[in-house]
Design an enzyme around this catalytic site. Structure first.
Site, mmCIF file in Angstrom:
data_model
loop_
_atom_site.group_PDB
_atom_site.id
_atom_site.type_symbol
_atom_site.label_atom_id
_atom_site.label_comp_id
_atom_site.label_asym_id
_atom_site.label_seq_id
_atom_site.Cartn_x
_atom_site.Cartn_y
_atom_site.Cartn_z
ATOM 1 N N LYS A 19 0.813 -1.227 0.000
ATOM 2 C CA LYS A 19 0.000 0.000 0.000
ATOM 3 C C LYS A 19 0.842 1.271 0.000
ATOM 4 O O LYS A 19 0.316 2.340 -0.258
ATOM 5 C CB LYS A 19 -0.991 -0.006 1.158
ATOM 6 C CG LYS A 19 -0.420 0.260 2.508
ATOM 7 C CD LYS A 19 -1.583 0.439 3.462
ATOM 8 C CE LYS A 19 -1.073 0.887 4.810
ATOM 9 N NZ LYS A 19 -2.146 0.909 5.791
ATOM 10 N N ARG A 51 2.423 5.243 17.896
ATOM 11 C CA ARG A 51 0.980 5.538 17.888
ATOM 12 C C ARG A 51 0.267 4.870 19.060
ATOM 13 O O ARG A 51 -0.636 5.445 19.650
ATOM 14 C CB ARG A 51 0.349 5.069 16.585
ATOM 15 C CG ARG A 51 0.733 5.966 15.442
ATOM 16 C CD ARG A 51 -0.080 5.664 14.232
ATOM 17 N NE ARG A 51 0.751 5.781 13.046
ATOM 18 C CZ ARG A 51 0.273 5.766 11.809
ATOM 19 N NH1 ARG A 51 -1.012 5.623 11.611
ATOM 20 N NH2 ARG A 51 1.077 5.889 10.787
ATOM 21 N N CYS A 76 -1.772 10.486 -4.584
ATOM 22 C CA CYS A 76 -1.563 11.153 -3.308
ATOM 23 C C CYS A 76 -2.420 10.474 -2.244
ATOM 24 O O CYS A 76 -3.187 9.572 -2.525
ATOM 25 C CB CYS A 76 -1.930 12.615 -3.448
ATOM 26 S SG CYS A 76 -3.560 12.810 -4.157
HETATM 27 N N1 LIG Z 1 0.884 3.781 6.312
HETATM 28 C C1 LIG Z 1 2.015 3.091 6.820
HETATM 29 C C2 LIG Z 1 1.841 1.603 6.741
HETATM 30 N N2 LIG Z 1 2.200 0.932 5.636
HETATM 31 C C3 LIG Z 1 1.894 -0.403 5.830
HETATM 32 C C4 LIG Z 1 1.352 -0.558 7.078
HETATM 33 C C5 LIG Z 1 0.877 -1.808 7.686
HETATM 34 C C6 LIG Z 1 1.059 -3.067 6.911
HETATM 35 C C7 LIG Z 1 0.186 -3.228 5.702
HETATM 36 O O1 LIG Z 1 -0.857 -2.554 5.553
HETATM 37 O O2 LIG Z 1 0.537 -4.062 4.880
HETATM 38 C C8 LIG Z 1 1.327 0.710 7.686
HETATM 39 C C9 LIG Z 1 0.854 1.021 9.049
HETATM 40 C C10 LIG Z 1 -0.615 1.292 9.168
HETATM 41 O O3 LIG Z 1 -1.271 1.693 8.195
HETATM 42 O O4 LIG Z 1 -1.148 1.118 10.267
#
Ligand SMILES: NCc1[nH]cc(CCC(=O)O)c1CC(=O)O
Length: 310
Positions: free
Chosen positions: A81, A153, A241
């Site tokens: 992602k 967090r 974005c």
């Molecule tokens: N945005 C940062 C991010 N990128 C991937 C993950 C978690 C692992 C994933 O979604 O594969 C996270 C943390 C979150 O969104 O809590």
């Protein structure tokens, strides 16, 4: 024996994901050595600004791509992602391993579920997608920005006046958090995950055939198929974005792909949602996007982008 150098961000999650990939290769007994090289990205250095305001999705991948071009590293393990829907020239995703839990995890200090939070409670998230989908269900809640890695967090949630936060379940599971801290795994029907959430994308140079052959061994074609529907949707709506966009696809028994996609305004007041099923993942992604753009999602996205200064 060739030594393969894997670039990784230094967060606990990034390192864990990279080590997981090396472990997979070791289990398969591949004849290579592996070394991890830490890369600090712009996204890692920005701690207190809303991520969506400082420059979109490429934030965590640019430095890694430069290291790949320079031959400093041979591959990189990304959360799917975080990968832009346009790959940089000369680089490719060589493997999409089996997907972890795609859902968002809702963690409240009192242990209650989203629908049971008291009126006006504060939910911390830096994702416009999560914020919008919380407000669709609970317009009375307050969304406040929260930044930092998973550990930060969780600490801020306890110490800084939030009633709840939302994190990707996959991240929590991968770093080995006790699942009992999660008050509710939000169903993908009411909180559509980010495109590619829970999946990894392993990037390498397009001309490194030896690595591409190696990566095939840990590729999961079924995950790759669903993720490609999600990414085709993202690509067509030009969601480069950090706008409020979600997309989640599953496989049906007859091998068709079922995609549900969402575009919303950050306040959750305008919502475009589409479910499409078909055999060609790229085609259904495009179809869902086109339908939503035609119905008015384009104006909503343009407005968000203008506000973010893109
Ligand atoms: N945005 C940062 C991010 N990128 C991937 C993950 C978690 C692992 C994933 O979604 O594969 C996270 C943390 C979150 O969104 O809590």
């Amino acid at each position: 024996m060739r030594k393969i150098i894997i670039g990784s961000r230094r967060s606990n999650l990034a390192m864990t994901q990279t080590r997981w990939v090396i472990e997979k290769f070791k289990e398969l007994g591949v004849p290579y050595e592996f070394e991890i090289k830490e890369i600090v990205t712009k996204g890692d250095q920005i701690l207190d600004v809303t991520l969506s305001k400082v420059g979109g999705k490429g934030l965590f991948v640019k430095e890694i791509e430069k290291a790949m071009y320079d031959g400093e590293i041979d591959m990189a393990v990304h959360s799917m992602k975080d990968l832009p829907s346009h790959m940089a020239e000369g680089l490719t995703v060589g493997a999409v391993p089996e997907r972890e839990d795609p859902r968002d995890a809702f963690i409240s200090n009192s242990g209650v579920k989203l629908m049971d939070l008291p009126e006006g409670a504060v939910v911390g998230t830096s994702s416009l997608r999560r914020g919008a989908q919380v407000l669709i269900q609970r317009p009375d809640l307050k969304i406040e920005w929260i930044r930092g890695n998973i550990e930060t967090r969780l600490r801020k949630c306890r110490e800084e006046g939030y009633d709840a936060i939302i994190l990707a379940a996959a991240g929590l599971k991968r770093v080995g958090w006790d699942p009992s801290i999660v008050s509710e795994f939000l169903p993908p029907e009411t909180c559509i995950p980010a495109v590619g959430q829970g999946a990894l994308g392993i990037e390498c140079r397009e001309d490194d055939q030896e690595l591409l052959d190696l990566l095939k061994k840990i590729d999961d074609p079924l995950t790759a198929r669903t993720v490609s529907a999600e990414r085709s949707f993202l690509h067509t709506v030009e969601g480069g974005c950090q706008v409020p966009i979600g997309g989640y696809a599953t496989l049906m028994e007859d091998n068709q792909v079922a995609l549900t996609a969402l575009v919303a305004s950050p306040d959750g007041k305008q919502v475009f949602k589409e479910s499409i099923t078909g055999h060609d993942p790229v085609a259904i992604g495009k179809q869902a996007a086109q339908k939503m753009l035609d119905e008015g999602a384009k104006e909503v996205l343009d407005k968000v982008k203008a506000e973010l200064g893109e």
